[in-house]
Design a protein around this motif. Sequence first.
Motif, PDB file in Angstrom:
ATOM      1  N   SER A 162      70.043 -30.588  40.008  1.00 51.06           N
ATOM      2  CA  SER A 162      68.618 -30.964  39.902  1.00 51.06           C
ATOM      3  C   SER A 162      68.621 -32.407  40.103  1.00 51.06           C
ATOM      4  O   SER A 162      69.541 -33.089  40.106  1.00 51.06           O
ATOM      5  CB  SER A 162      68.227 -30.492  38.668  1.00 51.06           C
ATOM      6  N   PHE A 163      67.283 -32.879  40.242  1.00 46.76           N
ATOM      7  CA  PHE A 163      67.184 -34.250  40.265  1.00 46.76           C
ATOM      8  C   PHE A 163      67.750 -35.072  39.132  1.00 46.76           C
ATOM      9  O   PHE A 163      68.079 -36.288  39.189  1.00 46.76           O
ATOM     10  CB  PHE A 163      65.551 -34.546  40.621  1.00 46.76           C
ATOM     11  N   THR A 164      67.952 -34.425  37.799  1.00 47.52           N
ATOM     12  CA  THR A 164      68.156 -35.091  36.643  1.00 47.52           C
ATOM     13  C   THR A 164      70.046 -35.493  37.032  1.00 47.52           C
ATOM     14  O   THR A 164      70.300 -36.373  36.757  1.00 47.52           O
ATOM     15  CB  THR A 164      68.227 -33.935  35.558  1.00 47.52           C
ATOM     16  N   ASP A 165      70.701 -34.595  37.706  1.00 53.64           N
ATOM     17  CA  ASP A 165      71.947 -34.539  37.983  1.00 53.64           C
ATOM     18  C   ASP A 165      72.031 -35.677  39.331  1.00 53.64           C
ATOM     19  O   ASP A 165      73.037 -36.544  39.422  1.00 53.64           O
ATOM     20  CB  ASP A 165      72.689 -33.329  38.394  1.00 53.64           C
ATOM     21  N   VAL A 166      71.247 -35.313  40.093  1.00 58.23           N
ATOM     22  CA  VAL A 166      71.548 -36.196  41.254  1.00 58.23           C
ATOM     23  C   VAL A 166      70.211 -36.762  41.790  1.00 58.23           C
ATOM     24  O   VAL A 166      69.255 -35.741  42.292  1.00 58.23           O
ATOM     25  CB  VAL A 166      72.084 -35.548  42.812  1.00 58.23           C
TER      26      VAL A 166
END
Length: 220
Positions: A162-166
Motif C-alpha cells: 500500500s502507499f503506507t508501505d511504499v
Amino acid sequence: MSARYTAARTSVRTAGIMVLFTVVFTALMSATFELTRPAIEASALEGKMRLIREVLPPSSYDNMLLDDSVTLGPTPELGLDQGGHIYRARLADQPAALVMEVVAPDGYAGRIQLVIAVGVDGRVSGVRVTGHRETPGLGDYIDPNKDRNKSQPWIGQFSGVSFTDVGTEKWKVKRDGGTFTYRSGATISARAVTNATARAVDYAIRQRDALFAVQAGGRL
C-alpha cells in the motif's frame, strides 16, 4: 423458346436457389448460436471469475461479485479511453475490495491491459496482465504466464503493498529511484505496469466511497 428467355429463366432459378440457401444457412447459424450461447456465456463468466480469483482470494468476499459492478465512462486515471468496469467485493455486506480494469498506455509495444484488485484499506491484493504486445522473452515477464521465474513472478511484488508501505514518491521502478524491481533490458514494460498500478491504487482510495455508493449495474 429464345436463348434470351432461357438465360433469364436460368438466372431467376439461380437467384432463387441462392436466396433459399442464404435463408436456410442463416436459420441454421441462428439456431446453432441459440443452442451454444448458454455454454459460451458460462465459459466467459468462468474465465472472468478465474482471473478475479488470481487477484482476489475468494475468502475475502461473499457476494456475487460479477453482479455487483459499476460501469465507468472514459477514465484517464485508469487509462480507460472508452470506459470500463469495476467489480465490488463485499464481505458480510461491508465493502471489501475493488477489482478494476486498468490500461497502461505506455508499454514498450503499446497498451498493456491489467486487472488490479485493491482492498478498502488501499492495499493491493493482486495484479495481472490480461493483454499486451511486449517483446517475447524480454518484456513479456510482466505476464506471470510468460515469466520464467514461476516461484516468484515479477508481478507478485505488488501484492500486499500500500502507499503506507511504499509512498507515492517511491512507487516506481528502482531505475527511476523507486522501490520495485525490473528486469535488465526491459525497463519500459515494468515502468508502465508499476506506474499504472500506482494510479489504480490512488483512484481506488479517492473514489472508494463513491464507487460503493452506486447501485449495482449503475454508472459512475
